[in-house]
Design a protein around this motif. Structure first.
Motif, PDB file in Angstrom:
ATOM      1  N   ALA A 136      -8.684  48.922  10.488  1.00 25.55           N
ATOM      2  CA  ALA A 136      -8.442  49.902  11.555  1.00 25.55           C
ATOM      3  C   ALA A 136      -9.549  49.749  12.583  1.00 25.55           C
ATOM      4  O   ALA A 136     -10.636  49.258  12.276  1.00 25.55           O
ATOM      5  CB  ALA A 136      -8.418  51.326  10.995  1.00 25.55           C
ATOM      6  N   GLY A 137      -9.273  50.174  13.804  1.00 25.36           N
ATOM      7  CA  GLY A 137     -10.318  50.086  14.812  1.00 25.36           C
ATOM      8  C   GLY A 137      -9.858  50.541  16.173  1.00 25.36           C
ATOM      9  O   GLY A 137      -8.677  50.857  16.382  1.00 25.36           O
ATOM     10  N   VAL A 138     -10.795  50.555  17.099  1.00 27.45           N
ATOM     11  CA  VAL A 138     -10.509  50.981  18.465  1.00 27.45           C
ATOM     12  C   VAL A 138     -11.480  50.256  19.398  1.00 27.45           C
ATOM     13  O   VAL A 138     -12.639  50.018  19.051  1.00 27.45           O
ATOM     14  CB  VAL A 138     -10.637  52.522  18.603  1.00 27.45           C
ATOM     15  N   VAL A 139     -10.965  49.881  20.570  1.00 30.43           N
ATOM     16  CA  VAL A 139     -11.788  49.302  21.634  1.00 30.43           C
ATOM     17  C   VAL A 139     -11.754  50.272  22.805  1.00 30.43           C
ATOM     18  O   VAL A 139     -10.677  50.668  23.264  1.00 30.43           O
ATOM     19  CB  VAL A 139     -11.268  47.923  22.075  1.00 30.43           C
ATOM     20  N   ILE A 140     -12.931  50.656  23.277  1.00 29.66           N
ATOM     21  CA  ILE A 140     -13.059  51.648  24.349  1.00 29.66           C
ATOM     22  C   ILE A 140     -13.845  51.029  25.504  1.00 29.66           C
ATOM     23  O   ILE A 140     -14.973  50.568  25.321  1.00 29.66           O
ATOM     24  CB  ILE A 140     -13.743  52.920  23.827  1.00 29.66           C
ATOM     25  N   LYS A 141     -13.223  50.991  26.684  1.00 27.48           N
ATOM     26  CA  LYS A 141     -13.855  50.423  27.872  1.00 27.48           C
ATOM     27  C   LYS A 141     -13.938  51.498  28.951  1.00 27.48           C
ATOM     28  O   LYS A 141     -12.952  52.185  29.243  1.00 27.48           O
ATOM     29  CB  LYS A 141     -13.026  49.237  28.386  1.00 27.48           C
TER      30      LYS A 141
END
Length: 384
Positions: A92-97
Motif C-alpha cells: 500500500a502507499g501514496v505519492v503526494i506532490k
C-alpha cells in the motif's frame, strides 16, 4: 508614498508575503484532495510504472509478523516477543506532490505495524521536549534529567541526548528484561566476550540498537511525566487531523510508576513487538508536517530548527540523523541527496523530498528495491 506609509510597507510587507505563501500551501482536512499528475508537473505514465513496481515488488516477510520476528531475531540470546503484534496487510502507499495525492495503491486505511518508523515519531517527541524547554540542549548529559540509576557509572553518565538520537551512545545495561548486548550481537564469536567488550566513547560509533532507543523513550517519559502517546496525540496527531485509529504500544512488562500513576514506557519499534500501529494516510499527515517544516496551517507544531537539525548527517554515520535516515551519501541513485526518510522492518517508509515538494509513504515493499522505486517516482517529475 509618504514616510509613514513607506515605513509600514517595509516593516509588514515580508510578513504579508509569507502569509500569502502559507495560504497557498494545501493542507488536508478530513479528506485529501486528489490531482491528476499533469496538474502538478508529473508524468502519469512514469508515475504509474512506479506504482506498478511497488505492487510487484512486495516484501517477502511473512504476513504473520510474529513468525517474521522470530525468524529475523532467532540468533539473539533469549529472544522473546513482549509487546502486541498483528498480521500485516499487502502493499500500500501514496505519492503526494505539492500537498495533493497524485497516486495511491492498496488499502491505505488499514492499520499496520510500522516497526522502526516509530523511531522518527520518537524523534518528534524529543523535538517537542526541546521546543517546550523540558530539555535545554541535546548536548546535555541525560543523567542531568533522569535521576534514577539508569545513567550511573563512568560510561553511562557520559551519554547525552544527542547520542541516543543518533544511536551512538554505546549505553550498557538492561531494561524491561532485555540487555543491550542481546540486541543484534555479532554473528560470530563468543557472546560472553561481546558482553564484556570494551565500551566505546559515546558519539564515536553508530550501532543500531532497539534497547537504547527504548531507553530514549523511557528517558523522555521521565522528562514529560506523562505517557508519550498522549504527548504525540495532543501536540501533533490531533492538530494535523490524524484519525483515532493509530496506537503506540510498549512491552507488557514496561510499566513504571510516574507520580503515583502506572504508565507504559513505549517502544521505539517492533523488534520485540509494540511500536506505532498506524494507517498509510496518518503516516502521510505526519510526513507532510515535516515537509512543511513543522507547520500545519497556521500552527507551528515543531520548530524549523529542530527539523533542520534532525535531518543532518551525524558524525558517526552520514546516512543517519536524529532517528531519521538520510540520502546524503546518495545511496538512492537519481534521488536528491537532501531526501530523508523513516524506515521500518518489512518495507515501511515515510520519504520526504523537499527539493520537489514530494512526500511518499509506502508499506511492505522489498527493502532492496526502495531506491529503484524512488528513482522511478523521481523520473515522473517533469524537470523545468
Amino acid at each position: 508614498m509618504n514616510r509613514k506609509a513607506n515605513f509600514f510597507f517595509i516593516l509588514y510587507f515580508p510578513l504579508f508575503v509569507n502569509t500569502v505563501k502559507a495560504q497557498q500551501l494545501y493542507f488536508p482536512d478530513t479528506g485529501w484532495l486528489v490531482k491528476n499528475p499533469a496538474e502538478v508537473g508529473m508524468n502519469k505514465i512514469f508515475l504509474d510504472s512506479a506504482v506498478s513496481f511497488a505492487i510487484k515488488n512486495e516484501n517477502s516477510v511473512e504476513y504473520d509478523l510474529r513468525i517474521a520476528n522470530i525468524k529475523a531475531y532467532a540468533k539473539e540470546p533469549d529472544y522473546k516477543i513482549l509487546g502486541p503484534m498483528k498480521q500485516r496487510g499487502g502493499p500500500a502507499g501514496v505519492v503526494i506532490k505539492n500537498g495533493f495525492i497524485v497516486a495511491q495503491w492498496g488499502d491505505v486505511n488499514r492499520v499496520d505495524m510500522t516497526f522502526s518508523v516509530t523511531k522518527s515519531f520518537l524523534s518528534a517527541v524529543t523535538g517537542l521536549a526541546i521546543d517546550n524547554g523540558l530539555i535545554k540542549n541535546v548536548n546535555d548529559p541525560v543523567n542531568d534529567y533522569v535521576k534514577d540509576d539508569t545513567y550511573d557509572g563512568p560510561h553511562n553518565s557520559k551519554v547525552k541526548w544527542q547520542h541516543l538520537l543518533t544511536q551512538t551512545s554505546d549505553w550498557s545495561g538492561c531494561q524491561f528484561g532485555i540487555c543491550d548486548w542481546a540486541d543484534r550481537p555479532p554473528k560470530e564469536g563468543n557472546i560472553d566476550d561481546w558482553k564484556n567488550r570494551k565500551l566505546l566513547e559515546p558519539g564515536s560509533q553508530f550501532e543500531y540498537n532497539d534497547v537504547r532507543v527504548n531507553l530514549l523513550a523511557y528517558s523522555l517519559l521521565q522528562v514529560w511525566r506523562q505517557a508519550l502517546p498522549v504527548v504525540l496525540k495532543n501536540k501533533i496527531m490531533d492538530p494535523i487531523g490524524a484519525s483515532t485509529t493509530w496506537r503506540w504500544h510498549g512491552y507488557d512488562n514496561a510499566f513504571v510508576n510516574m507520580d503515583g500513576l502506572m504508565m507504559q514506557s513505549v517502544s521505539g519499534g517492533g523488534h520485540h513487538g509494540g511500536g506505532i500501529f498506524i494507517n498509510t494516510m496518518d503516516m502521510a499527515r505526519f510526513g507532510l508536517l515535516f515537509l512543511r517544516n513543522g507547520k500545519w496551517k497556521n500552527q507551528q507544531l515543531l520548530s524549523p530548527k529542530w527539523i533542520h537539525e534532525g535531518r543532518q548527517p551525524s558524525a558517526a554515520n552520514k546516512s543517519y540523523g536524529y532517528l531519521w535516515w538520510t540520502n546524503s551519501e546518495n545511496k538512492w541513485k537519481d534521488v536528491p541527496a537532501s531526501t530523508y526518510y523513516a524506515a521500518g522492518f518489512g518495507g515501511n517508509f515515510i520519504i520526504i523530498d523537499d527539493e520537489h515538494d514530494l512526500l511518499v509513504v509506502t508499506r511492505w515493499i522489498d527493502d532492496k528495491k526502495i531506491g529503484e522505486f524512488m528513482a522511478l517516482v523521481n523520473k515522473s517529475i517533469e524537470k523545468k
